[in-house]
Motif scaffolding. Sequence first.
Motif, PDB file in Angstrom:
ATOM      1  N   ARG A 175       0.826  -1.203   0.000  1.00 27.35           N
ATOM      2  CA  ARG A 175       0.000   0.000   0.000  1.00 27.35           C
ATOM      3  C   ARG A 175       0.870   1.266   0.000  1.00 27.35           C
ATOM      4  O   ARG A 175       0.565   2.240  -0.674  1.00 27.35           O
ATOM      5  CB  ARG A 175      -0.931   0.005   1.209  1.00 27.35           C
ATOM      6  CG  ARG A 175      -2.089  -0.977   1.084  1.00 27.35           C
ATOM      7  CD  ARG A 175      -2.927  -0.999   2.356  1.00 27.35           C
ATOM      8  NE  ARG A 175      -4.115  -1.832   2.191  1.00 27.35           N
ATOM      9  CZ  ARG A 175      -4.109  -3.148   2.304  1.00 27.35           C
ATOM     10  NH1 ARG A 175      -2.973  -3.774   2.554  1.00 27.35           N
ATOM     11  NH2 ARG A 175      -5.230  -3.840   2.151  1.00 27.35           N
ATOM     12  N   ALA A 191      -3.589   4.269   5.125  1.00 26.77           N
ATOM     13  CA  ALA A 191      -3.432   3.501   3.887  1.00 26.77           C
ATOM     14  C   ALA A 191      -4.764   2.982   3.361  1.00 26.77           C
ATOM     15  O   ALA A 191      -4.833   2.493   2.235  1.00 26.77           O
ATOM     16  CB  ALA A 191      -2.465   2.339   4.104  1.00 26.77           C
ATOM     17  N   ARG A 192      -5.851   3.110   4.135  1.00 29.07           N
ATOM     18  CA  ARG A 192      -7.154   2.672   3.650  1.00 29.07           C
ATOM     19  C   ARG A 192      -7.641   3.527   2.479  1.00 29.07           C
ATOM     20  O   ARG A 192      -8.600   3.167   1.795  1.00 29.07           O
ATOM     21  CB  ARG A 192      -8.176   2.696   4.794  1.00 29.07           C
ATOM     22  CG  ARG A 192      -8.085   1.434   5.665  1.00 29.07           C
ATOM     23  CD  ARG A 192      -9.092   1.479   6.790  1.00 29.07           C
ATOM     24  NE  ARG A 192      -8.753   2.490   7.774  1.00 29.07           N
ATOM     25  CZ  ARG A 192      -9.470   2.722   8.877  1.00 29.07           C
ATOM     26  NH1 ARG A 192     -10.564   2.026   9.096  1.00 29.07           N
ATOM     27  NH2 ARG A 192      -9.102   3.643   9.736  1.00 29.07           N
ATOM     28  N   ILE A 194      -6.145   3.753  -0.191  1.00 28.63           N
ATOM     29  CA  ILE A 194      -5.934   2.855  -1.327  1.00 28.63           C
ATOM     30  C   ILE A 194      -7.091   1.873  -1.466  1.00 28.63           C
ATOM     31  O   ILE A 194      -7.594   1.616  -2.554  1.00 28.63           O
ATOM     32  CB  ILE A 194      -4.597   2.107  -1.116  1.00 28.63           C
ATOM     33  CG1 ILE A 194      -3.517   2.699  -2.004  1.00 28.63           C
ATOM     34  CG2 ILE A 194      -4.668   0.660  -1.361  1.00 28.63           C
ATOM     35  CD1 ILE A 194      -3.703   2.576  -3.458  1.00 28.63           C
ATOM     36  N   ASP A 195      -7.528   1.304  -0.337  1.00 26.13           N
ATOM     37  CA  ASP A 195      -8.607   0.313  -0.371  1.00 26.13           C
ATOM     38  C   ASP A 195      -9.897   0.917  -0.909  1.00 26.13           C
ATOM     39  O   ASP A 195     -10.646   0.266  -1.641  1.00 26.13           O
ATOM     40  CB  ASP A 195      -8.839  -0.253   1.029  1.00 26.13           C
ATOM     41  CG  ASP A 195      -7.589  -0.925   1.605  1.00 26.13           C
ATOM     42  OD1 ASP A 195      -6.769  -1.401   0.801  1.00 26.13           O
ATOM     43  OD2 ASP A 195      -7.447  -0.966   2.829  1.00 26.13           O
ATOM     44  N   THR A 214      -6.031  -9.055  -3.896  1.00 19.63           N
ATOM     45  CA  THR A 214      -5.636  -8.543  -2.584  1.00 19.63           C
ATOM     46  C   THR A 214      -4.588  -9.462  -1.975  1.00 19.63           C
ATOM     47  O   THR A 214      -4.750 -10.682  -1.968  1.00 19.63           O
ATOM     48  CB  THR A 214      -6.848  -8.473  -1.632  1.00 19.63           C
ATOM     49  OG1 THR A 214      -7.823  -7.586  -2.174  1.00 19.63           O
ATOM     50  CG2 THR A 214      -6.422  -7.961  -0.264  1.00 19.63           C
ATOM     51  N   GLY A 219      -0.834  -5.555   0.406  1.00 22.87           N
ATOM     52  CA  GLY A 219      -1.315  -4.633  -0.621  1.00 22.87           C
ATOM     53  C   GLY A 219      -2.055  -5.363  -1.723  1.00 22.87           C
ATOM     54  O   GLY A 219      -2.977  -6.136  -1.463  1.00 22.87           O
ATOM     55  N   TYR A 220      -1.591  -5.165  -2.967  1.00 18.73           N
ATOM     56  CA  TYR A 220      -2.319  -5.707  -4.124  1.00 18.73           C
ATOM     57  C   TYR A 220      -1.356  -6.190  -5.202  1.00 18.73           C
ATOM     58  O   TYR A 220      -0.181  -5.796  -5.244  1.00 18.73           O
ATOM     59  CB  TYR A 220      -3.249  -4.642  -4.712  1.00 18.73           C
ATOM     60  CG  TYR A 220      -4.323  -4.192  -3.757  1.00 18.73           C
ATOM     61  CD1 TYR A 220      -5.528  -4.898  -3.663  1.00 18.73           C
ATOM     62  CD2 TYR A 220      -4.137  -3.078  -2.948  1.00 18.73           C
ATOM     63  CE1 TYR A 220      -6.521  -4.494  -2.782  1.00 18.73           C
ATOM     64  CE2 TYR A 220      -5.123  -2.663  -2.061  1.00 18.73           C
ATOM     65  CZ  TYR A 220      -6.309  -3.376  -1.984  1.00 18.73           C
ATOM     66  OH  TYR A 220      -7.284  -2.984  -1.101  1.00 18.73           O
TER      67      TYR A 220
END
Length: 225
Positions: A175, A191-192, A194-195, A214, A219-220
């Motif tokens: 993230r 960092a949410r 990003i979510d 995920t 992160g991703y």
Amino acid sequence: MEKIKILVVDDESRMRKLVRDFLVREGYVVLEAGDGMEAMDIFYEDKDIALVILDVMMPKMDGWQVCREIREHSKVPVIMLTARSDERDELQGFELGVDEYISKPFSPKILVARVEAILRRTLGTEKNDVINAGGILIDKAAHIVKIDDRQVDLSYKEFELLSYFVENQGIALSREKILNHVWNYDYFGDARTIDTHVKKLRSKMGEKGECIKTIWGMGYKFEVV
């Protein structure tokens, strides 16, 4: 080269002057509005505005309402200013399509740096920069995304996020790394953020949203399905 126009919206004249002086020093043309209704009048009148710096708390029409109305007609980048450092406010701003979120008091130099970073990306001159991965076509110069030949309407940040994922397909991205690249500065917030963007991006991508995997606790990763 024609000078770039920026609309600064704040009911505090001292704040507008502070921001205006720093932007003018960097060669930008600054338009000013003291409330949301005046801001929308200027926005509709001048089609060449490249970026909007918008205060949240204003009379007549607050920043949320202004941002919502702007997004109904334009993808112009929006930087939101607020005296509150409330996480819910920040997440609401990103849900509405805000590109940057800055809490007062702030450093004018940092604000200018973020303005320049956004404008470099939105007004860049890259040509023939087309990425194609698994039916997802991204034309960075034209700022267009097509999925299986269907054009998808993405916000500026969603476009940048998808581009970053596709350019780094198969690579696990934290993230922090995503935030630092897509937001183009060292992000120390939640960092949410990003979510929130990933959730909206997946929704707009339909079945192709499954390409964004995920990685729990990290992160991703983008992988073609």
